[in-house]
Design an enzyme around this catalytic site. Structure first.
Site, PDB file in Angstrom:
ATOM      1  N   GLY A  36      57.225  44.270  32.764  1.00 46.26           N
ATOM      2  CA  GLY A  36      58.280  43.684  31.917  1.00 46.26           C
ATOM      3  C   GLY A  36      59.644  43.852  32.572  1.00 46.26           C
ATOM      4  O   GLY A  36      60.456  42.918  32.607  1.00 46.26           O
ATOM      5  N   HIS A  37      59.902  45.050  33.104  1.00 42.41           N
ATOM      6  CA  HIS A  37      61.186  45.279  33.783  1.00 42.41           C
ATOM      7  C   HIS A  37      61.292  44.427  35.050  1.00 42.41           C
ATOM      8  O   HIS A  37      62.362  43.924  35.377  1.00 42.41           O
ATOM      9  CB  HIS A  37      61.332  46.761  34.182  1.00 42.41           C
ATOM     10  CG  HIS A  37      61.417  47.692  33.016  1.00 42.41           C
ATOM     11  ND1 HIS A  37      60.388  48.542  32.667  1.00 42.41           N
ATOM     12  CD2 HIS A  37      62.403  47.913  32.114  1.00 42.41           C
ATOM     13  CE1 HIS A  37      60.744  49.252  31.601  1.00 42.41           C
ATOM     14  NE2 HIS A  37      61.955  48.880  31.241  1.00 42.41           N
ATOM     15  N   GLN A  61      71.486  57.822  22.596  1.00 39.72           N
ATOM     16  CA  GLN A  61      70.838  56.808  21.758  1.00 39.72           C
ATOM     17  C   GLN A  61      69.546  57.294  21.107  1.00 39.72           C
ATOM     18  O   GLN A  61      68.806  56.501  20.535  1.00 39.72           O
ATOM     19  CB  GLN A  61      70.634  55.512  22.537  1.00 39.72           C
ATOM     20  CG  GLN A  61      69.600  55.522  23.636  1.00 39.72           C
ATOM     21  CD  GLN A  61      69.645  54.237  24.443  1.00 39.72           C
ATOM     22  OE1 GLN A  61      70.529  54.033  25.254  1.00 39.72           O
ATOM     23  NE2 GLN A  61      68.678  53.358  24.225  1.00 39.72           N
ATOM     24  N   GLN A 153      69.396  44.694  20.013  1.00 44.03           N
ATOM     25  CA  GLN A 153      70.194  45.247  21.115  1.00 44.03           C
ATOM     26  C   GLN A 153      70.936  44.115  21.837  1.00 44.03           C
ATOM     27  O   GLN A 153      72.135  44.215  22.103  1.00 44.03           O
ATOM     28  CB  GLN A 153      69.272  45.986  22.091  1.00 44.03           C
ATOM     29  CG  GLN A 153      69.931  46.388  23.393  1.00 44.03           C
ATOM     30  CD  GLN A 153      69.085  47.370  24.183  1.00 44.03           C
ATOM     31  OE1 GLN A 153      69.046  48.540  23.892  1.00 44.03           O
ATOM     32  NE2 GLN A 153      68.399  46.904  25.215  1.00 44.03           N
ATOM     33  N   SER A 186      57.636  50.622  27.622  1.00 44.10           N
ATOM     34  CA  SER A 186      57.377  51.917  28.268  1.00 44.10           C
ATOM     35  C   SER A 186      56.597  52.850  27.347  1.00 44.10           C
ATOM     36  O   SER A 186      55.889  53.738  27.798  1.00 44.10           O
ATOM     37  CB  SER A 186      58.700  52.590  28.637  1.00 44.10           C
ATOM     38  OG  SER A 186      59.439  51.742  29.472  1.00 44.10           O
TER      39      SER A 186
HETATM   40  O1  PAF Z   1      66.892  48.886  26.558  1.00 41.93           O
HETATM   41  C1  PAF Z   1      67.023  49.978  27.146  1.00 41.93           C
HETATM   42  O2  PAF Z   1      66.187  50.383  27.954  1.00 41.93           O
HETATM   43  C2  PAF Z   1      68.236  50.826  26.830  1.00 41.93           C
HETATM   44  O3  PAF Z   1      68.617  50.707  25.509  1.00 41.93           O
HETATM   45  C3  PAF Z   1      69.429  50.543  27.766  1.00 41.93           C
HETATM   46  C4  PAF Z   1      69.944  49.142  27.577  1.00 41.93           C
HETATM   47  C5  PAF Z   1      69.016  50.764  29.206  1.00 41.93           C
HETATM   48  C6  PAF Z   1      70.570  51.507  27.449  1.00 41.93           C
HETATM   49  O4  PAF Z   1      70.187  52.840  27.604  1.00 41.93           O
END
Ligand code: PAF
Length: 284
Positions: A36-37, A61, A153, A186
């Protein structure tokens, strides 16, 4: 690929790239990278000469009862994967590089930040926005890529980019799914084989909802029916299921017509999953 830990060193390298006329694409992540990444990296490559991927598990977060300590940290494997995919820079800063004083919230996600994900995870979006703001200041990319899977997000970050990083273009990359439709994440690695199968039936519900909404079903009844369906999945606990107006990220009512998004969060076993699906148009 260069693995860089210090913000100052990365900035020096990127100044050099810019001086050579190179466009910089940025993919912020928390590591534990998967295909996905890589699909986000591929999107960045389409319009940029150089790609920077950051790996930083942002303490701000995560809530006190969340999985910060357990969050997978696999930097070596991440570096190998990015190397294979010809990424030029992996930025893996320490906490002191990102928060030179101490980790403190500097950005607020506003009203939308306390709904859905924000209601389940108070403070999450303020922490996320704070780190994205800091990373954007360091990298100063031409293009930043976020995954559509984290719809709320993206909605919140889009406002930050529009207000503070006007020269940068935010690109939303489509969600990558496994063969059963489960969105890659993940956290999926923590699903047991049986929970993995159960988790993918959430996606089946989203698909059915989309079809029903596009062919005249009432929003409220559709949500009610499929919320019951998801609750009935063994080991699943639904947190929210809603149909929202993507322009304002608020639930729509039965009179709404037009494009919409179905959003869901559920725990399957111990793993919290989120997903979403676009509805072309809700019609009468
Ligand atoms: O989506 C994520 O993996 C995280 O929220 C991010 C955008 C890297 C911020 O830590």
């Amino acid at each position: 690929m260069k693995l860089i830990h210090s913000a100052a060193e990365l900035q020096e390298q990127l100044d050099y790239e810019r001086a050579r006329g190179h466009k910089i694409g940025f993919v912020p992540t928390m590591g534990a990278l998967h295909e996905g990444h890589i699909s986000l990296v591929d999107v960045a490559k389409e319009s940029c000469d150089v790609v920077v991927v950051s790996v930083f598990v942002n303490p701000l977060q995560f809530g006190p009862k969340e999985d910060f300590d357990k969050y997978p940290r696999t930097l070596q494997g991440d570096a190998e994967l990015l190397e294979q995919h010809e990424v030029q820079y992996l930025f893996a800063p320490g906490v002191a590089d990102i928060y030179p004083q101490s980790p403190e919230i500097t950005q607020r996600a506003g009203v939308v930040g306390s709904t859905f994900e924000g209601a389940s995870r108070p403070g999450h979006f303020d922490g996320m926005l704070t780190v994205v703001n800091r990373l954007m200041q360091i990298v100063s990319p031409d293009v930043v890529v976020f995954g559509e899977k984290d719809a709320q997000q993206v909605f919140i970050v889009r406002k930050l980019i529009g207000a503070r990083f006007k020269d940068c273009r935010l690109v939303e990359a489509p969600t990558l799914r496994d063969s059963n439709g489960l969105a890659l994440s993940s956290r999926n690695r923590f699903l047991s084989p049986s929970d993995l199968a159960e988790a993918s039936s959430i996606y089946r519900h989203l698909n059915e909802m989309r079809t029903e909404l596009e062919t005249g079903a009432k929003v409220s009844l559709t949500v009610e029916k499929h919320a019951k369906g998801i609750e009935a999945i063994p080991n699943a606990k639904l947190e929210y299921l809603a149909v929202i107006d993507p322009q304002i990220f608020r639930p729509v009512d039965d009179n709404y017509r037009g494009a919409a998004k179905i959003i869901v969060a559920a725990k399957v076993g111990e793993v919290r999953l989120i997903d979403n699906l676009n509805v072309k148009a809700i019609s009468a």
